[in-house]
Write a protein that holds these residues in place. Structure first.
Motif, PDB file in Angstrom:
ATOM      1  N   ARG A 162     -67.722 -24.090   8.860  1.00 36.94           N
ATOM      2  CA  ARG A 162     -67.280 -22.916   9.633  1.00 36.94           C
ATOM      3  C   ARG A 162     -66.909 -21.751   8.696  1.00 36.94           C
ATOM      4  N   LEU A 163     -66.296 -22.089   7.564  1.00 33.13           N
ATOM      5  CA  LEU A 163     -65.893 -21.047   6.616  1.00 33.13           C
ATOM      6  C   LEU A 163     -67.121 -20.413   5.945  1.00 33.13           C
ATOM      7  N   VAL A 164     -68.164 -21.214   5.747  1.00 25.96           N
ATOM      8  CA  VAL A 164     -69.429 -20.671   5.220  1.00 25.96           C
ATOM      9  C   VAL A 164     -70.020 -19.701   6.243  1.00 25.96           C
ATOM     10  N   ASP A 165     -69.962 -20.075   7.528  1.00 20.56           N
ATOM     11  CA  ASP A 165     -70.457 -19.180   8.591  1.00 20.56           C
ATOM     12  C   ASP A 165     -69.735 -17.839   8.562  1.00 20.56           C
ATOM     13  N   LEU A 166     -68.461 -17.862   8.131  1.00 21.70           N
ATOM     14  CA  LEU A 166     -67.673 -16.617   8.060  1.00 21.70           C
ATOM     15  C   LEU A 166     -67.971 -15.815   6.801  1.00 21.70           C
ATOM     16  N   GLY A 167     -68.793 -16.382   5.914  1.00 20.16           N
ATOM     17  CA  GLY A 167     -69.182 -15.645   4.706  1.00 20.16           C
ATOM     18  C   GLY A 167     -68.489 -16.092   3.435  1.00 20.16           C
ATOM     19  N   GLY A 168     -67.671 -17.139   3.526  1.00 18.84           N
ATOM     20  CA  GLY A 168     -66.950 -17.606   2.345  1.00 18.84           C
ATOM     21  C   GLY A 168     -67.653 -18.760   1.651  1.00 18.84           C
ATOM     22  N   THR A 169     -67.154 -19.092   0.482  1.00 19.17           N
ATOM     23  CA  THR A 169     -67.654 -20.253  -0.260  1.00 19.17           C
ATOM     24  C   THR A 169     -66.485 -21.202  -0.497  1.00 19.17           C
ATOM     25  N   PRO A 170     -66.314 -22.179   0.398  1.00 23.11           N
ATOM     26  CA  PRO A 170     -65.163 -23.085   0.254  1.00 23.11           C
ATOM     27  C   PRO A 170     -65.384 -24.143  -0.815  1.00 23.11           C
ATOM     28  N   VAL A 171     -64.325 -24.402  -1.568  1.00 13.84           N
ATOM     29  CA  VAL A 171     -64.356 -25.449  -2.596  1.00 13.84           C
ATOM     30  C   VAL A 171     -63.169 -26.376  -2.335  1.00 13.84           C
ATOM     31  N   TRP A 172     -63.454 -27.660  -2.206  1.00 14.58           N
ATOM     32  CA  TRP A 172     -62.407 -28.650  -1.960  1.00 14.58           C
ATOM     33  C   TRP A 172     -61.539 -28.785  -3.215  1.00 14.58           C
ATOM     34  N   ARG A 173     -60.222 -28.621  -3.072  1.00 17.72           N
ATOM     35  CA  ARG A 173     -59.309 -28.792  -4.212  1.00 17.72           C
ATOM     36  C   ARG A 173     -59.066 -30.301  -4.382  1.00 17.72           C
ATOM     37  N   GLU A 174     -60.068 -30.971  -4.950  1.00 15.49           N
ATOM     38  CA  GLU A 174     -60.039 -32.432  -5.034  1.00 15.49           C
ATOM     39  C   GLU A 174     -58.851 -32.928  -5.836  1.00 15.49           C
ATOM     40  N   GLY A 175     -58.214 -33.959  -5.342  1.00 14.68           N
ATOM     41  CA  GLY A 175     -57.068 -34.530  -6.065  1.00 14.68           C
ATOM     42  C   GLY A 175     -55.737 -33.968  -5.595  1.00 14.68           C
ATOM     43  N   THR A 176     -55.797 -32.903  -4.777  1.00 17.52           N
ATOM     44  CA  THR A 176     -54.549 -32.322  -4.259  1.00 17.52           C
ATOM     45  C   THR A 176     -54.332 -32.769  -2.821  1.00 17.52           C
ATOM     46  N   THR A 177     -53.158 -33.338  -2.566  1.00 11.55           N
ATOM     47  CA  THR A 177     -52.721 -33.650  -1.200  1.00 11.55           C
ATOM     48  C   THR A 177     -51.437 -32.871  -0.964  1.00 11.55           C
ATOM     49  N   THR A 178     -51.376 -32.168   0.150  1.00 10.18           N
ATOM     50  CA  THR A 178     -50.185 -31.349   0.411  1.00 10.18           C
ATOM     51  C   THR A 178     -48.992 -32.232   0.780  1.00 10.18           C
ATOM     52  N   ASP A 179     -47.819 -31.620   0.824  1.00  7.43           N
ATOM     53  CA  ASP A 179     -46.616 -32.346   1.240  1.00  7.43           C
ATOM     54  C   ASP A 179     -46.762 -32.883   2.667  1.00  7.43           C
ATOM     55  N   ASN A 180     -47.715 -32.322   3.420  1.00  5.34           N
ATOM     56  CA  ASN A 180     -47.940 -32.757   4.806  1.00  5.34           C
ATOM     57  C   ASN A 180     -49.047 -33.803   4.905  1.00  5.34           C
ATOM     58  N   GLY A 181     -49.579 -34.254   3.766  1.00  3.19           N
ATOM     59  CA  GLY A 181     -50.623 -35.281   3.750  1.00  3.19           C
ATOM     60  C   GLY A 181     -52.019 -34.747   4.011  1.00  3.19           C
ATOM     61  N   ASN A 182     -52.210 -33.456   3.841  1.00  2.00           N
ATOM     62  CA  ASN A 182     -53.514 -32.846   4.132  1.00  2.00           C
ATOM     63  C   ASN A 182     -54.206 -32.379   2.851  1.00  2.00           C
ATOM     64  N   TRP A 183     -55.416 -31.820   3.038  1.00  2.00           N
ATOM     65  CA  TRP A 183     -56.215 -31.353   1.903  1.00  2.00           C
ATOM     66  C   TRP A 183     -56.338 -29.831   1.931  1.00  2.00           C
ATOM     67  N   ILE A 184     -56.787 -29.290   0.792  1.00  2.00           N
ATOM     68  CA  ILE A 184     -56.930 -27.836   0.651  1.00  2.00           C
ATOM     69  C   ILE A 184     -58.389 -27.477   0.355  1.00  2.00           C
ATOM     70  N   LEU A 185     -58.885 -26.480   1.084  1.00  2.00           N
ATOM     71  CA  LEU A 185     -60.150 -25.830   0.725  1.00  2.00           C
ATOM     72  C   LEU A 185     -59.808 -24.454   0.164  1.00  2.00           C
ATOM     73  N   ASP A 186     -60.322 -24.118  -1.004  1.00  2.00           N
ATOM     74  CA  ASP A 186     -60.131 -22.773  -1.564  1.00  2.00           C
ATOM     75  C   ASP A 186     -61.396 -21.973  -1.282  1.00  2.00           C
ATOM     76  N   VAL A 187     -61.251 -20.870  -0.557  1.00  2.00           N
ATOM     77  CA  VAL A 187     -62.427 -20.120  -0.115  1.00  2.00           C
ATOM     78  C   VAL A 187     -62.653 -18.929  -1.046  1.00  2.00           C
ATOM     79  N   HIS A 188     -63.764 -19.016  -1.791  1.00  2.00           N
ATOM     80  CA  HIS A 188     -64.138 -17.956  -2.729  1.00  2.00           C
ATOM     81  C   HIS A 188     -65.033 -16.936  -2.026  1.00  2.00           C
ATOM     82  N   GLU A 189     -65.121 -15.792  -2.643  1.00  2.00           N
ATOM     83  CA  GLU A 189     -66.056 -14.732  -2.215  1.00  2.00           C
ATOM     84  C   GLU A 189     -65.873 -14.322  -0.758  1.00  2.00           C
ATOM     85  N   PHE A 190     -64.638 -14.228  -0.347  1.00  2.00           N
ATOM     86  CA  PHE A 190     -64.341 -13.765   1.014  1.00  2.00           C
ATOM     87  C   PHE A 190     -64.080 -12.263   0.972  1.00  2.00           C
TER      88      PHE A 190
END
Ligand code: 5RP
Length: 233
Positions: A162-190
């Motif tokens: 979905r983020l690619v459809d919006l024009g971004g380039t998401p990169v999974w921040r592998e190895g990072t789990t948030t305090d809420n137990g979730n993952w992070i996508l860092d969206v480049h070139e937005f």
């Protein structure tokens, strides 16, 4: 204990001095507003760590702090600062936090430290948001810093498409789990021309917990440190 949690800085002296200067300025700004019933909201990151170290010196002046992360809570507790759960506080007087980017409208990208969701919650619960940055974080248009998006793990690939459809380039921040137990996508070139609209659009994607645009609710005050001192944005 304190020595284990308050780790040595990895920044050069100049960068560290700018962080310390803006943290000290934030403390000077809020001290007149504090009393023994005050609750201080505290963000996450290296600039906020400098603020926490300053806050420790006046811990008798306010009641308690509410933290946006386990890391900041641990640092504050190591200093002997009383940390309360947000659910146990009927109000938060002021929230102090850094940012990864801030624009002239005081809108921000946050989440470089993966604490964006709790940061947005504590910021929203606070009567005033004081953002503390050095000059390198001030930009005319948000988006050079990759936009962090916290996602439910099973939705990572779906949200990424979905983020690619919006024009971004998401990169999974592998190895990072948030305090809420979730993952992070860092969206480049937005291209973030309308931060408030984009904040809503991304938050509406199923599987997104929160994104790092702080635009619908911007900071009330931004303190910016440079070699010339600390100024208001
Ligand atoms: C953490 C954040 C931080 O405020 C942001 O990453 C700035 O950190 P630093 O002060 O270390 O540059 O949003 O999630």
């Amino acid at each position: 204990m304190i020595e284990q949690i308050i780790t040595a800085s990895t920044f050069t002296t100049d960068e560290q001095e700018l962080k310390q200067a803006v943290a000290k300025a934030a403390l000077d700004l809020i001290i007149p507003k504090l009393n023994t019933k005050s609750i201080v909201g505290v963000g996450t990151g290296s600039t906020t760590n400098c603020f926490i170290d300053e806050l420790a010196a006046i811990k008798g002046v306010f009641d308690a702090a509410v933290s946006s992360s386990e890391a900041s809570a641990a640092r504050m507790r190591a200093h002997g600062i009383h940390v309360m759960d947000l659910n146990a506080t009927p109000y938060v007087d002021v929230y102090i936090d850094g940012a990864d980017e801030v624009n002239p409208a005081k809108q921000m990208i946050k989440g470089g430290g993966a604490a964006l969701t709790r940061e947005k919650i504590v910021a929203a619960a606070s009567a005033e948001f004081v953002c503390i940055v050095d000059q390198s974080k001030v930009v005319p248009v948000l988006g050079q810093f990759p936009l962090p998006v916290e996602v439910i793990p099973m939705a990572r690939s779906f949200v990424a498409r979905r983020l690619v459809d919006l024009g971004g380039t998401p990169v999974w921040r592998e190895g990072t789990t948030t305090d809420n137990g979730n993952w992070i996508l860092d969206v480049h070139e937005f291209m973030i021309e309308d931060p408030a609209a984009m904040e809503i659009e991304i938050n509406n994607m199923p599987g997104v917990v929160c994104n790092g645009l702080f635009a619908q609710q911007s900071a009330h005050v931004v303190l910016v440190s440079s070699s010339n001192g600390v100024d208001l944005l």
